[in-house]
Design a protein around this motif. Sequence first.
Motif, PDB file in Angstrom:
ATOM      1  N   SER A  15       0.822  -1.223   0.000  1.00 29.49           N
ATOM      2  CA  SER A  15       0.000   0.000   0.000  1.00 29.49           C
ATOM      3  C   SER A  15       0.849   1.264   0.000  1.00 29.49           C
ATOM      4  N   PRO A  70      -2.219  -5.087  -4.980  1.00 28.04           N
ATOM      5  CA  PRO A  70      -1.850  -6.502  -5.063  1.00 28.04           C
ATOM      6  C   PRO A  70      -0.594  -6.892  -4.284  1.00 28.04           C
ATOM      7  N   GLN A 106      -5.248 -12.732   0.726  1.00 27.26           N
ATOM      8  CA  GLN A 106      -6.604 -12.214   0.502  1.00 27.26           C
ATOM      9  C   GLN A 106      -6.652 -10.689   0.514  1.00 27.26           C
ATOM     10  N   MET A 107      -5.923 -10.095  -0.406  1.00 28.17           N
ATOM     11  CA  MET A 107      -5.938  -8.632  -0.510  1.00 28.17           C
ATOM     12  C   MET A 107      -7.182  -8.201  -1.290  1.00 28.17           C
ATOM     13  N   PRO A 108      -7.906  -7.236  -0.777  1.00 30.49           N
ATOM     14  CA  PRO A 108      -9.034  -6.711  -1.566  1.00 30.49           C
ATOM     15  C   PRO A 108      -8.493  -6.055  -2.835  1.00 30.49           C
ATOM     16  N   SER A 109      -9.313  -5.960  -3.878  1.00 29.30           N
ATOM     17  CA  SER A 109      -8.791  -5.463  -5.158  1.00 29.30           C
ATOM     18  C   SER A 109      -8.265  -4.034  -5.035  1.00 29.30           C
ATOM     19  N   GLY A 110      -7.219  -3.768  -5.767  1.00 27.19           N
ATOM     20  CA  GLY A 110      -6.639  -2.418  -5.784  1.00 27.19           C
ATOM     21  C   GLY A 110      -5.178  -2.390  -5.394  1.00 27.19           C
TER      22      GLY A 110
END
Length: 163
Positions: free
Chosen positions: A82, A114, A108-112
């Motif tokens: 991030s 990677p 399990q990263m939420p989209s946006g």
Amino acid sequence: MKKKSNSLVGVIMGSKSDWSGTMEHCSDTLKQFGIKHEVKVISAHRTPKRLHKFLKDAEKKKIEVIIAAAGMSAHLAGVTASLTTLPVLGVPTESKLKGLDSLLSTVQMPSGIPVGTLAIGKAGAVNSALLAVSILSTRYGEIRKKLQNYRKKFEKKVPKKPF
Ligand code: RP5
């Protein structure tokens, strides 16, 4: 005076306990390819200031790939990703739950934002280095040749029969 060559890879891990038996194999694999890298203990929650400083310096030092290993509630790779646009490879390390908690936290990263997540433990540590080598090989012909050579030797090591 001889100009010091830059590290191409930054290897960070949440704890000293991630090194022995796990991330030492990442470093050994990078060494096998002659890839200069730096290794540090940096935790997203225990040493957040260290993480910010590392990433600021990484951009200045022109590090090209970051490998982040952590166990349990393993948010190190995600937080790292991030804060930088460099590719971040995540290695989930073993835990009381055999690394499943680390794997899910890392993968399990939420989209946006990677994180390229590898397998749990030693296999992931070795593969994170090999994937970093592969990423670097798109830019450096010498590294590409070493990787091709490694693959040839690797294939030959696989026995034809199981007994
Ligand atoms: C994480 O917590 C580290 O990445 C390590 O895998 C796990 C346990 O750390 P220690 O309590 O062994 O220092 O931050």
